[in-house]
Design a protein around this motif. Structure first.
Motif, PDB file in Angstrom:
ATOM      1  N   PRO A   1       0.788  -1.239   0.000  1.00  0.00           N
ATOM      2  CA  PRO A   1       0.000   0.000   0.000  1.00  0.00           C
ATOM      3  C   PRO A   1       0.820   1.288   0.000  1.00  0.00           C
ATOM      4  O   PRO A   1       0.431   2.276  -0.647  1.00  0.00           O
ATOM      5  CB  PRO A   1      -0.829  -0.113   1.286  1.00  0.00           C
ATOM      6  CG  PRO A   1      -0.966  -1.579   1.524  1.00  0.00           C
ATOM      7  CD  PRO A   1       0.335  -2.174   1.061  1.00  0.00           C
ATOM      8  N   CYS A   2       1.965   1.314   0.718  1.00  0.00           N
ATOM      9  CA  CYS A   2       2.704   2.568   0.856  1.00  0.00           C
ATOM     10  C   CYS A   2       3.294   3.076  -0.455  1.00  0.00           C
ATOM     11  O   CYS A   2       3.695   4.237  -0.557  1.00  0.00           O
ATOM     12  CB  CYS A   2       3.809   2.421   1.900  1.00  0.00           C
ATOM     13  SG  CYS A   2       5.099   1.233   1.436  1.00  0.00           S
ATOM     14  N   TRP A   3       3.335   2.220  -1.479  1.00  0.00           N
ATOM     15  CA  TRP A   3       3.941   2.605  -2.766  1.00  0.00           C
ATOM     16  C   TRP A   3       3.056   3.565  -3.557  1.00  0.00           C
ATOM     17  O   TRP A   3       3.543   4.284  -4.435  1.00  0.00           O
ATOM     18  CB  TRP A   3       4.224   1.349  -3.584  1.00  0.00           C
ATOM     19  CG  TRP A   3       5.172   1.556  -4.735  1.00  0.00           C
ATOM     20  CD1 TRP A   3       4.858   1.949  -6.008  1.00  0.00           C
ATOM     21  CD2 TRP A   3       6.594   1.360  -4.713  1.00  0.00           C
ATOM     22  NE1 TRP A   3       5.985   2.012  -6.784  1.00  0.00           N
ATOM     23  CE2 TRP A   3       7.072   1.655  -6.012  1.00  0.00           C
ATOM     24  CE3 TRP A   3       7.505   0.960  -3.739  1.00  0.00           C
ATOM     25  CZ2 TRP A   3       8.425   1.556  -6.349  1.00  0.00           C
ATOM     26  CZ3 TRP A   3       8.846   0.865  -4.071  1.00  0.00           C
ATOM     27  CH2 TRP A   3       9.289   1.168  -5.361  1.00  0.00           C
ATOM     28  N   TRP A   4       1.746   3.614  -3.239  1.00  0.00           N
ATOM     29  CA  TRP A   4       0.779   4.333  -4.066  1.00  0.00           C
ATOM     30  C   TRP A   4      -0.100   5.264  -3.234  1.00  0.00           C
ATOM     31  O   TRP A   4      -0.356   4.997  -2.066  1.00  0.00           O
ATOM     32  CB  TRP A   4      -0.131   3.345  -4.811  1.00  0.00           C
ATOM     33  CG  TRP A   4       0.618   2.397  -5.688  1.00  0.00           C
ATOM     34  CD1 TRP A   4       1.088   1.166  -5.353  1.00  0.00           C
ATOM     35  CD2 TRP A   4       0.992   2.620  -7.048  1.00  0.00           C
ATOM     36  NE1 TRP A   4       1.744   0.598  -6.416  1.00  0.00           N
ATOM     37  CE2 TRP A   4       1.699   1.462  -7.484  1.00  0.00           C
ATOM     38  CE3 TRP A   4       0.808   3.659  -7.953  1.00  0.00           C
ATOM     39  CZ2 TRP A   4       2.207   1.331  -8.767  1.00  0.00           C
ATOM     40  CZ3 TRP A   4       1.311   3.531  -9.241  1.00  0.00           C
ATOM     41  CH2 TRP A   4       2.007   2.386  -9.630  1.00  0.00           C
ATOM     42  N   LYS A   5      -0.552   6.340  -3.873  1.00  0.00           N
ATOM     43  CA  LYS A   5      -1.549   7.228  -3.276  1.00  0.00           C
ATOM     44  C   LYS A   5      -2.585   7.595  -4.334  1.00  0.00           C
ATOM     45  O   LYS A   5      -2.272   7.674  -5.525  1.00  0.00           O
ATOM     46  CB  LYS A   5      -0.906   8.499  -2.729  1.00  0.00           C
ATOM     47  CG  LYS A   5      -0.154   8.295  -1.419  1.00  0.00           C
ATOM     48  CD  LYS A   5       0.319   9.625  -0.846  1.00  0.00           C
ATOM     49  CE  LYS A   5       1.007   9.414   0.499  1.00  0.00           C
ATOM     50  NZ  LYS A   5       1.464  10.699   1.082  1.00  0.00           N
ATOM     51  N   ASP A   6      -3.828   7.840  -3.857  1.00  0.00           N
ATOM     52  CA  ASP A   6      -4.865   8.297  -4.784  1.00  0.00           C
ATOM     53  C   ASP A   6      -4.899   9.828  -4.803  1.00  0.00           C
ATOM     54  O   ASP A   6      -4.041  10.493  -4.230  1.00  0.00           O
ATOM     55  CB  ASP A   6      -6.224   7.687  -4.431  1.00  0.00           C
ATOM     56  CG  ASP A   6      -6.755   8.150  -3.070  1.00  0.00           C
ATOM     57  OD1 ASP A   6      -6.204   9.120  -2.492  1.00  0.00           O
ATOM     58  OD2 ASP A   6      -7.725   7.537  -2.586  1.00  0.00           O
ATOM     59  N   ARG A   7      -5.899  10.394  -5.470  1.00  0.00           N
ATOM     60  CA  ARG A   7      -5.984  11.851  -5.607  1.00  0.00           C
ATOM     61  C   ARG A   7      -6.103  12.554  -4.257  1.00  0.00           C
ATOM     62  O   ARG A   7      -5.753  13.725  -4.115  1.00  0.00           O
ATOM     63  CB  ARG A   7      -7.184  12.212  -6.485  1.00  0.00           C
ATOM     64  CG  ARG A   7      -7.028  11.816  -7.945  1.00  0.00           C
ATOM     65  CD  ARG A   7      -8.179  12.362  -8.776  1.00  0.00           C
ATOM     66  NE  ARG A   7      -8.028  12.039 -10.184  1.00  0.00           N
ATOM     67  CZ  ARG A   7      -8.571  10.986 -10.766  1.00  0.00           C
ATOM     68  NH1 ARG A   7      -9.285  10.115 -10.033  1.00  0.00           N
ATOM     69  NH2 ARG A   7      -8.411  10.764 -12.068  1.00  0.00           N
ATOM     70  N   ASP A   8      -6.646  11.845  -3.287  1.00  0.00           N
ATOM     71  CA  ASP A   8      -6.825  12.422  -1.953  1.00  0.00           C
ATOM     72  C   ASP A   8      -5.660  12.123  -1.015  1.00  0.00           C
ATOM     73  O   ASP A   8      -5.726  12.430   0.183  1.00  0.00           O
ATOM     74  CB  ASP A   8      -8.121  11.893  -1.324  1.00  0.00           C
ATOM     75  CG  ASP A   8      -9.345  12.254  -2.146  1.00  0.00           C
ATOM     76  OD1 ASP A   8      -9.387  13.392  -2.665  1.00  0.00           O
ATOM     77  OD2 ASP A   8     -10.251  11.400  -2.282  1.00  0.00           O
ATOM     78  N   GLY A   9      -4.607  11.513  -1.569  1.00  0.00           N
ATOM     79  CA  GLY A   9      -3.450  11.208  -0.748  1.00  0.00           C
ATOM     80  C   GLY A   9      -3.597   9.953   0.087  1.00  0.00           C
ATOM     81  O   GLY A   9      -2.786   9.715   0.991  1.00  0.00           O
ATOM     82  N   GLN A  10      -4.618   9.141  -0.197  1.00  0.00           N
ATOM     83  CA  GLN A  10      -4.856   7.919   0.553  1.00  0.00           C
ATOM     84  C   GLN A  10      -4.163   6.726  -0.108  1.00  0.00           C
ATOM     85  O   GLN A  10      -4.115   6.631  -1.336  1.00  0.00           O
ATOM     86  CB  GLN A  10      -6.364   7.643   0.656  1.00  0.00           C
ATOM     87  CG  GLN A  10      -7.145   8.734   1.364  1.00  0.00           C
ATOM     88  CD  GLN A  10      -6.692   8.926   2.793  1.00  0.00           C
ATOM     89  OE1 GLN A  10      -6.634   7.959   3.569  1.00  0.00           O
ATOM     90  NE2 GLN A  10      -6.381  10.167   3.164  1.00  0.00           N
TER      91      GLN A  10
END
Length: 308
Positions: A108-117
């Motif tokens: 999970p820590c490798w990626w973020k969505d538009r909201d930074g999640q």
């Protein structure tokens, strides 16, 4: 030397089903002391050489673990009974070992969505399109991450799925399941045969379900020698977790590498009651295995009660 292939040590002394996934109540020193009491022919003298290849039999994949596979406890119990019952016929045991750190492309820590999640594990699949559109952004190595997704698409590989943190170096999850290892080292002591351990999955920018190639097609040179040397065995028995991913892909690697040798590929036995799929993949997994049976002549067998 023992000539009737009877083991003095009771199975229950070595293996406790209720302890699967936890700490063993018998120590490895006690296991090896029991093994020293047995009198079997060394594996080096076997005429028919049988290999048991067990995939990722690690705590993270046991029910209750970081990425526990439903059915894995009973799978482990059946593997243990199979090993004990066929101790005198198993020449070599080989184990694949998934080894990770948190900072890898499928965590999970490798990626973020538009909201930074960060993405939710298991349910999140990240595609080339979702990165280009900005739905997902790599936190690390953005160019290499997108290139990897393109490579998966070009190669017809699985799309990148986000998994829970699992098999992390230095944690209990990366270790082999204790009851299973009691039987592995009992075999070592009785048959004088050191297990082979094939590590996989350390590259931060690639998944590696199968033991011999990363998902982008790059070979694991450290494990390729073992892949080449598998021709030395009369029969190969395969089990472990999870059937839908690491077992299936390791099996494919072996079969594709030795595709021209039908005698060899038909000597491979998949212990179908010693491996379970990730939920939701059952039909796809069954179809994929059926295709391998038809194409390569592999044999599907149940370990329960099987004398090799």
């Amino acid at each position: 030397m023992t000539t009737n292939n009877l083991i003095i040590t009771p199975f229950e002394r070595l293996f406790q089903v209720q302890e699967i996934g936890g700490k063993s109540s018998i120590t490895i020193n006690e296991v090896l002391a029991q093994a020293a009491e047995e009198q079997f022919t060394p594996a080096s003298e076997d005429i028919d050489r049988n290999l048991l290849l067990v995939i990722d039999q690690q705590n993270s994949f046991i029910e209750g673990g970081d990425l526990g596979v439903p059915g894995s406890v009973q799978d482990t119990a059946r593997i243990g009974k199979f090993m004990y019952q066929n101790l005198h016929k198993i020449t070599q045991i080989a184990l694949t070992k998934d080894v990770h750190t948190p900072l890898q492309i499928f965590h999970p820590c490798w990626w973020k969505d538009r909201d930074g999640q960060h993405p939710r594990p298991v349910e999140t699949v990240i595609t080339v399109e979702s990165v280009i559109s900005g739905e997902w952004t790599p936190v690390f190595s953005p160019e290499e991450s997108l290139a990897y997704l393109h490579e998966l698409k070009r190669g017809g590989k699985r799309e990148l799925r986000i998994w829970p943190y699992h098999c992390l170096e230095g944690t209990n999850g990366v270790e082999f399941e204790s009851q299973f290892m009691n039987l592995v080292y009992f075999h070592t002591g009785v048959r004088r045969s050191t297990p082979v351990i094939l590590a996989k999955g350390q590259d931060p920018l690639s998944e590696m379900y199968g033991a011999f190639y990363r998902e982008d097609g790059v070979a694991s040179e450290a494990n390729r020698a073992f892949l080449d040397g598998m021709l030395a065995y009369s029969n190969i028995y395969i089990a472990g977790q999870a059937l839908s991913h690491c077992v299936l892909d390791t099996l494919k690697h072996i079969l594709e590498h030795h595709a021209a040798n039908r005698t060899f590929t038909s000597s491979i036995h998949l212990l179908i009651d010693c491996s379970s799929p990730i939920p939701g993949t059952e039909q796809l997994t069954e179809a994929a295995i059926k295709e391998l049976v038809n194409q390569y002549g592999i044999q599907l067998v149940e370990a329960e009660g099987l004398n090799i």
